[in-house]
Design an enzyme around this catalytic site. Structure first.
Site, PDB file in Angstrom:
ATOM      1  CG  ASP A  16      -1.665   1.253   1.466  1.00  0.00           C
ATOM      2  OD1 ASP A  16      -1.651   2.118   0.561  1.00  0.00           O
ATOM      3  OD2 ASP A  16      -2.285   1.389   2.537  1.00  0.00           O
ATOM      4  CE  LYS A  78      -1.595   7.149  -3.261  1.00  0.00           C
ATOM      5  NZ  LYS A  78      -2.046   6.165  -2.265  1.00  0.00           N
ATOM      6  CD  GLU A 179      -5.079   3.759  -2.094  1.00  0.00           C
ATOM      7  OE1 GLU A 179      -5.945   4.487  -1.575  1.00  0.00           O
ATOM      8  OE2 GLU A 179      -3.969   4.189  -2.459  1.00  0.00           O
ATOM      9  CG  ASP A 201      -9.885   4.907   0.898  1.00  0.00           C
ATOM     10  OD1 ASP A 201      -9.359   5.554   1.812  1.00  0.00           O
ATOM     11  OD2 ASP A 201      -9.230   4.310   0.022  1.00  0.00           O
TER      12      ASP A 201
END
Ligand code: AMP
Length: 528
Positions: A16, A78, A179, A201
């Site tokens: 992850d 990211k 994810e 999420d």
């Protein structure tokens, strides 16, 4: 299996690669396990500290450097991955981070530290490499390949750049998975019941909502929806703005251009927010925030309770449900038809978020999953089954494309070709013809996004179909096929309808790295 065999075997891990933290997991003796570093940490800051010659420090040690050398310490890379320098996100990032952001040769955003410019995948590669080292240290094995997760809403550029990061780190990517899908895989592991699962999420920077149908051995994503500008950072900003307004009023100053003071307020706001997840009220102290007009130091010392914080962040929580509504309606399901709600992402630890989700769905979210680790666990499960080759027991993953793929048409419009929430892999074709007499080439622009206007979508790039026979307009016809593979990455192929000749197409004006650049950036070539 003997110990010796395990040691020499190439391992396959699930990673992850998070905005704030990264996690690595494997399946060992049929059970997924999160791997810890020597100090026992199971999550590792996605932070890279420069300042050690050509070497870097990653993870917890790098995070420590953040306080005394912030300009050399890269976090939240990211958020920049696969972004164009000219994008709005980059403008926001420039105001947020302490290191430099500059334009790369492809119009891509790059990171500038100590006068040296790095492509974002080069920095992410260091985080991936750190995960690889942790896994190798924990198992004594050698890691060869990985399944890496990305937010469901990542577009083609972001996915491609993540793949580049893996290549730079010397990792073979078995699959890029979303994810929330990974979270559902982890939840479904060992559960045979047919059910509808919703994955909420909420991370540091983005919000994704995904609806899946789980059947024994099959995970089918029905819909996914998201907001790339909604996450924990916005919660911090809301609390920081409240703090700033207090200070400005009390000291009659304007801090809007004071970057250092605003960073300190945001840090204090985040700490308070996290502390409020465990405590009903917290004190906020910032000893030397700024100087007032008389040159006297200003210190902040105040208190915030859960009710006050909730008032500040409620509009943000409500915005998540606009996305939830959209995902449910795309899936054609009502809240009553959802059997399990999974919470993923650090921000779901905030009790008001979890409570709002529970109220909305009319059922408690699943309590048994760890929101920080569940995604890596799902990635490890998928990595394990892909590494087995054909495994009749392995779960089949059917994902969707999160954003519409289209081509540019005259007037600045986009014609959709593959609508969002189409199951992947998939393809669609369109025949293009010449608009003028003796036209020997056609230029085609490829976009991703939901707007009918080109300007509001992400330009993936453009390409030229050339070598067409000079002929009256409309006579030359070229069939272009756009396909999206199981990693969510876009490919384009073209065939001249008349000659049957296949055209080699390279997307130009893409912000991605070329194969040669990736090769050059590999650690081995940098003397790592
Ligand atoms: P992620 O991207 O999933 O790592 O989530 C990071 C976000 O979660 C950041 O905005 C953090 O401030 C937030 N976060 C992490 N832990 C907590 C907590 N215990 N309570 C509230 N927010 C948290």
């Amino acid at each position: 299996m003997s110990d010796e065999v395990t040691r020499t075997e190439e391992l396959t891990v699930g990673i992850d690669l998070g905005t704030s933290n990264s996690v690595v997991a494997i399946v060992r003796d049929g059970e997924p396990v999160v791997l810890a570093d020597e100090a026992g940490n199971r999550t590792h800051p996605s932070v890279v500290a420069f300042g050690y010659g050509s070497a870097t420090v990653v993870g917890h040690r790098a995070r420590q450097q953040l306080t005394y050398a912030p300009e050399n310490t890269v976090y939240s890379a990211k958020r920049l991955i696969g972004r164009r320098y000219s994008s709005e996100v980059v403008e926001r990032m420039k105001r947020m981070v302490s290191w430099g952001i500059t334009e790369g040769p492809h119009g891509d955003a790059r990171i500038r530290v100590q006068g040296k410019v790095w492509a974002v995948p080069e920095v992410s590669a260091r985080v991936l490499s750190h995960m690889k080292e942790i896994a190798e240290h924990a198992t004594g094995g050698k890691v060869g390949s990985a399944v890496i997760t990305v937010p469901a809403y990542f577009n083609d550029h972001q996915r491609q750049a993540t793949r580049d990061a893996a290549a730079i780190a010397g990792l073979k990517v078995l699959r890029i998975i979303n994810e929330p899908t990974a979270a559902a895989l982890a939840y479904g592991f060992g559960r045979e019941r047919r059910q509808h699962v919703a994955v909420y999420d909420l991370g540091g920077g983005t919000f994704d909502m995904t609806v899946l149908r789980m059947e024994p051995g099959i995970y089918e994503v029905l819909s996914t929806s998201g907001d790339t500008f909604l996450g924990g950072d916005d919660f911090d900003a809301a609390i920081a703005d409240w703090l700033r307004a207090q200070v400005e009023k009390q000291h009659s100053i304007d801090l809007s251009d004071n970057h250092t003071a605003r960073t300190k307020l945001r840090d204090a706001a985040e700490r308070a927010k996290i502390a409020l997840s465990a405590l009903p009220a917290v004190e906020i102290r910032v000893p030397s925030l700024a100087r007032d007009k008389q040159g006297h130091g200003i210190a902040v010392h105040t208190r915030i309770d859960r009710m006050q914080a909730l008032e500040l962040v409620m509009p943000l929580i409500q915005r998540t449900f606009v996305v939830v509504d959209d995902a449910l309606s795309q899936a054609g399901l009502s809240t009553a038809q959802i059997d399990a709600v999974l919470l993923v992402g650090g921000m779901t630890r905030f009790p008001a978020v979890a409570e709002a989700v529970g109220r909305y769905f009319g059922k408690e979210p699943v309590g048994s999953i760890n929101p920080d680790e569940v995604v890596a666990v799902g990635a490890a499960i998928q990595a394990h089954s892909l590494a087995q080759g054909f495994d009749p027991e392995a779960a089949v993953l059917l994902d969707v494309t999160p954003q519409t793929l289209g081509v540019g048409t005259v007037g600045g419009f986009v014609e959709p070709l593959i609508p969002r929430n189409t199951a992947i892999p998939t393809d669609a074709s369109k025949v293009f013809h010449t608009a003028q007499d003796n036209q020997t080439e056609v230029r085609i622009k490829v976009f991703q996004g939901e707007s009918r206007m080109q300007a509001d979508n992400e330009l993936l790039g453009h390409f030229v179909l050339d070598g067409l026979r000079p002929a009256p307009r409309g006579e030359c016809r070229v069939k272009v096929t756009f396909s999206i593979d199981a990693d969510g990455i876009v490919h384009v192929a073209a065939i001249d309808q008349e000659s049957g000749r296949a055209q080699e197409i390279t997307i130009e004006a893409s912000s991605n790295l070329s194969r040669e650049e990736v090769q050059k950036m590999k650690f081995a070539d940098l003397g790592f």
